[in-house]
Every structure is written in C-alpha cells, then in structure tokens.
Design an enzyme around this catalytic site. Structure first.
Site, mmCIF file in Angstrom:
data_model
loop_
_atom_site.group_PDB
_atom_site.id
_atom_site.type_symbol
_atom_site.label_atom_id
_atom_site.label_comp_id
_atom_site.label_asym_id
_atom_site.label_seq_id
_atom_site.Cartn_x
_atom_site.Cartn_y
_atom_site.Cartn_z
ATOM 1 N N HIS A 96 11.734 5.175 10.138
ATOM 2 C CA HIS A 96 12.725 4.853 11.151
ATOM 3 C C HIS A 96 12.626 5.954 12.199
ATOM 4 O O HIS A 96 12.846 7.134 11.886
ATOM 5 C CB HIS A 96 14.128 4.785 10.556
ATOM 6 C CG HIS A 96 14.325 3.612 9.645
ATOM 7 N ND1 HIS A 96 15.083 3.667 8.493
ATOM 8 C CD2 HIS A 96 13.845 2.342 9.712
ATOM 9 C CE1 HIS A 96 15.073 2.484 7.904
ATOM 10 N NE2 HIS A 96 14.319 1.663 8.615
ATOM 11 N N GLU A 99 15.144 8.779 12.520
ATOM 12 C CA GLU A 99 15.417 9.615 11.341
ATOM 13 C C GLU A 99 14.323 10.670 11.296
ATOM 14 O O GLU A 99 13.243 10.450 10.753
ATOM 15 C CB GLU A 99 15.482 8.742 10.091
ATOM 16 C CG GLU A 99 16.623 7.733 10.180
ATOM 17 C CD GLU A 99 16.679 6.717 9.040
ATOM 18 O OE1 GLU A 99 15.993 6.931 8.023
ATOM 19 O OE2 GLU A 99 17.394 5.705 9.185
ATOM 20 N N HIS A 204 13.657 9.558 4.710
ATOM 21 C CA HIS A 204 14.594 8.948 5.652
ATOM 22 C C HIS A 204 15.748 9.913 5.929
ATOM 23 O O HIS A 204 15.785 11.032 5.418
ATOM 24 C CB HIS A 204 15.139 7.647 5.082
ATOM 25 C CG HIS A 204 14.134 6.538 5.034
ATOM 26 N ND1 HIS A 204 14.283 5.360 5.748
ATOM 27 C CD2 HIS A 204 12.966 6.405 4.367
ATOM 28 C CE1 HIS A 204 13.249 4.560 5.524
ATOM 29 N NE2 HIS A 204 12.443 5.181 4.674
ATOM 30 N N GLU A 294 16.461 10.218 1.088
ATOM 31 C CA GLU A 294 17.363 10.428 2.221
ATOM 32 C C GLU A 294 17.680 11.919 2.243
ATOM 33 O O GLU A 294 18.298 12.445 1.318
ATOM 34 C CB GLU A 294 18.636 9.607 2.037
ATOM 35 C CG GLU A 294 18.423 8.106 1.878
ATOM 36 C CD GLU A 294 18.262 7.389 3.206
ATOM 37 O OE1 GLU A 294 18.464 8.024 4.263
ATOM 38 O OE2 GLU A 294 17.947 6.178 3.187
#
Length: 413
Positions: A96, A99, A204, A294
């Site tokens: 992404h 990110e 991410h 993440e």
C-alpha cells in the site's frame, strides 16, 4: 608557490572534497532519517550493490502501471551462485503506497546486513546460510502521491489504476478482478523462483500486529470474526509470535486505538476479511509461508519517527529471518544420486504439500514435535519417514526414492 604553500593548498582541497563527499552521501549513510523517493531508492540500492559486489545484487521483477521498476536487492554470501540446500527468504514493503515505514525499514535492513557482514556473527551467519531478497516498494506509483503525516487516509494506498494490490491476487474463494501489472509481476516472482521462497512477510502500516493466514473465508456475507485456519495454523501462529515477542511492544496487543490482539497476533479473517490477499497466495500457490506485519499505528508517520521504528523492529526482523531454518529440510534423490524434482512432501495430519526444487531440495517449516512425512513422485515408490523436530535448526532428512518396479511403500525410521 613554496612547498609549504602547496601542502597547505592540498590539505585545504582534500578537506573541501571530504566535506562535499560527506554531504552527497548523507542520505546513503543515514537512510532512516527521511523517506526516499523512487529515484533515491533506486540510487540507494544501486550504491549498496556497487559497494558490496560479492554480497549484493539488484534486480527487477517487473514494472508498475506508470513504468517504475519493482526492484529487489538480493543479499547472500555467494550472491551470484546457486547454493544447493540454501533456503530463500523475502520481505516485501510498501504494498500500500501510503504505508511507508516498511519501505524504509527494508532499505535500512539491507544496509545493516551488508555493513555488519564479517563483523557481527549473527548477521554473518544469516547471510552465509540464507538467500535474502528484499523488495522495499511493491507500489512505487502509490508512494509518489502519498502524503507524509497522513495516518489514516487513502491517498496513495492503491496503484495508479486505483486497485488495492492486496485485494488483487487470485483468491481461493472469490473472484478479485483484473490482475494488475504489479500483482502479476510479484505472482511470477513467487511461483517461478527456483527454489521457491521458504519464508516471507509483507510489511504494512495502520496497526501493530502480526497477521497470519487465512485472510479469507467462504462465508460471503460475513466480513469479520470468522477464524479461517490454514492447515499449518500452528506453525503460522508460532511464526507470528516469533515476530510479536521479539518486538518491544507488539505482543501487548493494545498499542493502537481499538486494537485488542492476544499476543500481538491475529488470524487474518478473524480480524477482517481480505479476498485476494498476497499472504494466502504465497501459501496456496507456492512453497512459501508468508505473514503480514503491521508495523506502525500511523500509516505514514513523520520522518523524525523513523529511527525509533528501526529500533523497535530490528531484532524482530532478524529473529523472523532466522525462522527460515526451522522444521525439516533435505534433498530427495534417486538411488543413482540424481535429484528428484517436484516430489511431494506431505506431513501426516497437515493437508498441505511442499514440493522439491529442480535440485531435489525441500524445506518444511514445522513447530517442535513428532511427525510422519511421506515423500512421493511419479514413477517411484513412496517413502515414509518418522522425524522428531526440536526447537532450533531444522532437522536434516535426506531421502532416496527407488523406482516402482516392485510397487509398495517403504517405511523408514
């Protein structure tokens, strides 16, 4: 001009050259002090490969919609050779485009590994024993329009065609639309790599958790709260915990607003459903075990926070890389010593097959325990072996397959 004057002039010129050189190298020497544009990223990786030609190689797996390269830096002690028995590992960042922390973490990780090879025994062992591939940005087009300081927005998240790349891989349950250039390039990279990658993660932002397969489930009308276990659920949990517990705070599970993750890990579909996710594709279509990391509550935090993200993730990244070497590994050959390619490696009770490489190599990630493994290939008698997997380096289990002139199953302890 006198001799002393000439010496003085020379010293002055050398000092000026040194200052200019230091100024031009500041971005290379301190990669975690700012975000790197596409052009700067390419230059940075190219400089690493130039400075460490025996350890680093830069290559591309394809291009983005706007023609930017999807660049990978490969790091290994014999980077231009195929070392039989050496497992492949990869990390992908910036899928992404907004990110952005993972992008910078991978640049710094590459630099850290290369600078510390031969100086730090842990790094040296990793580089000697692992074929490491790092892709800092899978979505360079999105990154170019993303905005620093935007913690929750969507600008730059998708690619140029406004497609979310982590919803674009072929899915086991639901259709996911036209495959994008970036997705297709990474799909080919994953499936055509020989041998396949053994372990992987994609980085991410927007939360702080280690997410493991499956990301999707068969219940179309339910968006969250359904645990979707893969056949290797126990191993994936262990892999996720290996990261969360090596991170100073991820394992607490409540670091970002609304988070409540036991041990700092989550099954993907139990958090929310993702159809067409990259981690599921890795597991279902290749030998690769991948999780999604993440690594920041804010998607695109201000650059002054980057040094702290490296401090938080350095140990976790190294420890996760070391998980490439757990479980069972070996080479499958014929009685005459020829490698058996594409042989099936099946663990009893786990409905997931790993296949051997063109050189007969296999790596089977497993948690500690007792296992029975069956090796099969067309034209050969299946071989069944019992193995005890302990914590630490993988158990070496080489196998010889005999031709099926006299059909049967060979059981070996």
């Amino acid at each position: 001009m006198s001799t002393y004057a000439m010496i003085g002039t020379l010293v002055f010129l050398l000092s000026m050259w040194s200052s200019v050189r230091s100024a031009t190298l500041v971005n290379f020497e301190s990669p975690m002090d700012r975000y790197h544009s596409y052009t700067e990223l390419q230059a940075f990786l190219g400089q690493l490969a130039k400075d460490y030609p025996n350890l680093a190689r830069v290559y591309d797996v394809g291009t983005s919609v706007e023609g930017r390269k999807l660049t990978v830096i490969q790091i290994s002690d014999r980077v231009r050779e195929r070392e039989i028995g050496e497992p492949k590992f990869k990390l992908v960042g910036n899928m992404h485009g907004n990110e952005a922390v993972g992008r910078e973490l991978l640049l710094h990780l590459a630099k850290y590994l290369l600078e510390n090879y031969g100086r730090d025994s842990r790094v040296t062992n990793l580089v000697d024993s692992t074929d490491i591939h790092l892709m800092p940005s899978m979505n360079p087009d999105g990154f170019e329009i993303a905005q620093e300081g935007d913690c929750t927005g969507l600008t730059g998240r998708a690619n140029k065609n406004n497609v979310d790349l982590n919803r674009n891989f072929p899915d086991q349950f639901w259709p996911t639309g036209n495959v994008q250039k970036e997705t297709l390039a990474v799909m080919n990279w994953i499936t055509n790599a020989m041998p396949n990658f053994v372990l992987s993660a994609n980085l991410h932002g927007g939360s702080l958790v280690a997410n493991y397969p499956y990301d999707d489930h068969q219940y179309k009308d339910i968006s969250a709260g359904v645990y979707s276990a893969s056949p290797d659920d126990a191993t994936f949990k262990a892999l996720a915990k290996s990261y969360s517990y090596s991170h100073p705070t991820m394992h607490y599970g409540r670091q970002c607003n609304g988070d409540n993750f036991l041990d700092g890990i989550t099954n993907g579909a139990n958090w929310y459903t993702v159809a067409g996710g990259m981690q599921d594709f890795n597991y279902l279509k290749s030998n690769t075990f991948e999780i999604t990391l993440e690594v920041s509550c804010c998607k695109y935090p201000n650059k002054n926070q980057l040094p702290n993200f490296w401090k938080e993730n350095k140990e976790a990244l190294l420890n996760y890389m070391e998980q490439t070497h757990i479980g069972v590994k070996g080479i499958v050959k014929t009685a005459s010593g020829s490698p058996v390619a594409n042989a099936s490696v099946k663990v009893s009770g786990i409905n997931h097959v790993v296949r051997t490489s063109d050189q007969g190599e296999y790596w089977r990630l497993l948690t500690p325990g007792n296992y029975q493994i069956t090796f099969t290939a067309p034209g050969y008698v299946p071989v069944v072996k019992d193995v005890v997997v302990s914590k630490g380096p993988a158990q070496v289990l080489n196998v010889t397959l005999g031709s099926n002139v006299n059909k049967g199953i060979m059981t070996m302890k």
